[in-house]
Scaffold this active site. Structure first.
Site, mmCIF file in Angstrom:
data_model
loop_
_atom_site.group_PDB
_atom_site.id
_atom_site.type_symbol
_atom_site.label_atom_id
_atom_site.label_comp_id
_atom_site.label_asym_id
_atom_site.label_seq_id
_atom_site.Cartn_x
_atom_site.Cartn_y
_atom_site.Cartn_z
ATOM 1 N N GLN A 128 0.861 -1.176 0.000
ATOM 2 C CA GLN A 128 0.000 0.000 0.000
ATOM 3 C C GLN A 128 0.903 1.233 0.000
ATOM 4 O O GLN A 128 1.463 1.595 1.023
ATOM 5 C CB GLN A 128 -0.922 -0.026 1.220
ATOM 6 C CG GLN A 128 -1.868 -1.230 1.210
ATOM 7 C CD GLN A 128 -2.358 -1.585 2.598
ATOM 8 O OE1 GLN A 128 -1.571 -1.805 3.505
ATOM 9 N NE2 GLN A 128 -3.668 -1.650 2.768
ATOM 10 N N HIS A 139 6.015 4.038 6.297
ATOM 11 C CA HIS A 139 7.273 3.317 6.084
ATOM 12 C C HIS A 139 6.936 2.186 5.122
ATOM 13 O O HIS A 139 6.054 1.364 5.404
ATOM 14 C CB HIS A 139 7.778 2.768 7.429
ATOM 15 C CG HIS A 139 9.122 2.128 7.396
ATOM 16 N ND1 HIS A 139 9.918 2.011 8.521
ATOM 17 C CD2 HIS A 139 9.829 1.527 6.393
ATOM 18 C CE1 HIS A 139 11.040 1.396 8.220
ATOM 19 N NE2 HIS A 139 11.002 1.081 6.926
ATOM 20 N N HIS A 141 6.227 -1.013 3.320
ATOM 21 C CA HIS A 141 6.176 -2.395 3.817
ATOM 22 C C HIS A 141 5.385 -3.269 2.853
ATOM 23 O O HIS A 141 4.345 -2.867 2.347
ATOM 24 C CB HIS A 141 5.604 -2.488 5.234
ATOM 25 C CG HIS A 141 4.286 -1.804 5.432
ATOM 26 N ND1 HIS A 141 4.150 -0.427 5.531
ATOM 27 C CD2 HIS A 141 3.031 -2.312 5.572
ATOM 28 C CE1 HIS A 141 2.879 -0.123 5.732
ATOM 29 N NE2 HIS A 141 2.171 -1.244 5.749
ATOM 30 N N HIS A 143 3.318 -6.662 2.371
ATOM 31 C CA HIS A 143 2.572 -7.714 3.059
ATOM 32 C C HIS A 143 2.788 -9.037 2.316
ATOM 33 O O HIS A 143 2.646 -9.095 1.092
ATOM 34 C CB HIS A 143 1.071 -7.409 3.060
ATOM 35 C CG HIS A 143 0.695 -6.173 3.813
ATOM 36 N ND1 HIS A 143 0.184 -6.213 5.094
ATOM 37 C CD2 HIS A 143 0.735 -4.864 3.465
ATOM 38 C CE1 HIS A 143 -0.074 -4.981 5.502
ATOM 39 N NE2 HIS A 143 0.258 -4.144 4.524
#
Length: 281
Positions: A128, A139, A141, A143
């Protein structure tokens, strides 16, 4: 001191603190590489749902250097293979620490013929990129969500997969869960300080002053990370129509060709700008 590159992380006491946005997640980290780290999720949507992040707190994917983005997605691949070995292999049911209903699902599912473990299940890989897309921690990331055949896989008889809805709802609000944990830790620390001061029988005035000083120090420390990156508790969002929405009609070739032509023109203009910047350097 952080463990050597491309190796699982050691005890938290032997590491330099690792931050996911403003949150200290050192104890959740299970892998560090030269530019990235992987951590277990405080609020997993399904068993095995983990995150992979760059060590530097970049907010957007385009902020990463070539070395960082290469390392990030190599780490994603490595974590995928680890999760596939743990969750997808039939033999994993005897040693896995997963919940009992998942174990039952493995036992009842038909055993596939021998093949690479990555082919024994599937993954949702999601990123996202920005708050409008549902990013709740500023930050980058990635998934990684394993989908175990016979247990946590998308139902074959339904056109949609609820995992996308959950990621954009409170169920997938990673930042909100970390925010709540941080607030609880702050409250516990304050209560412990007050309890310790009462045990030492400090005069009331001194007790109040020390409590105020401690609270001010905590707020200053939190402001360096939390306040600088987040104005308040993150809210989930970024939902979009189901990927498998049968009501969406395919476009005509002319529309797609016209859109492709627009994108080619933008890319060409960007290329000319980059050449111009290089000449002027």
């Amino acid at each position: 001191m952080r463990m050597s590159s491309s190796s699982p992380s050691g005890p938290a006491s032997a590491q330099k603190p690792i931050y996911f946005g403003p949150f200290d997640v050192t104890n959740q980290v299970f892998l560090t590489t030269p530019h990235s780290f992987a951590l277990v999720n405080l609020k997993p949507l399904l068993p095995g749902h983990v995150l992979v992040c760059p060590l530097r707190p970049h907010r957007r994917l385009t902020d990463l250097s070539p070395a960082e983005i290469t390392d990030l997605f190599q780490a994603v691949q490595r974590v995928q293979r680890m999760l596939a070995r743990h969750y997808f292999l039939p033999s994993a049911s005897s040693s896995s620490s997963s919940s009992s209903n998942i174990e039952k699902g493995r036992e009842s599912a038909p055993q596939p013929a021998p093949e690479p473990e990555l082919e024994l299940g599937s993954f949702n890989i999601a990123l996202q990129d920005g708050p409008e897309a549902g990013q709740t921690v500023p930050h980058v990331h990635v998934h990684i969500i394993p989908r175990i055949r016979g247990t946590t896989a998308k139902p074959a008889d339904t056109p949609s997969d609820r995992i996308y809805e959950q990621m954009a709802d409170e169920a997938g609000n990673v930042g909100g869960a970390l925010w709540d944990r941080h607030q609880q830790q702050q409250q516990q620390e304050q209560e412990e300080e007050q309890h310790q001061q009462q045990q030492h029988h400090q005069p009331q005035q001194q007790h109040q002053q020390s409590s105020a000083d401690a609270a001010e120090a905590r707020q200053a420390a939190a402001g360096e990370g939390m306040g600088a990156m987040m104005a308040g508790r993150p809210r989930p969002g970024g939902s979009f129509p189901s990927i498998e929405d049968a009501a969406r009609l395919p476009r005509g070739m002319a529309d797609m060709e016209a859109e492709a032509a627009v994108y080619r023109a933008v890319l060409a203009a960007m290329g000319r700008e980059e050449v111009g910047d290089g000449e002027g350097a």
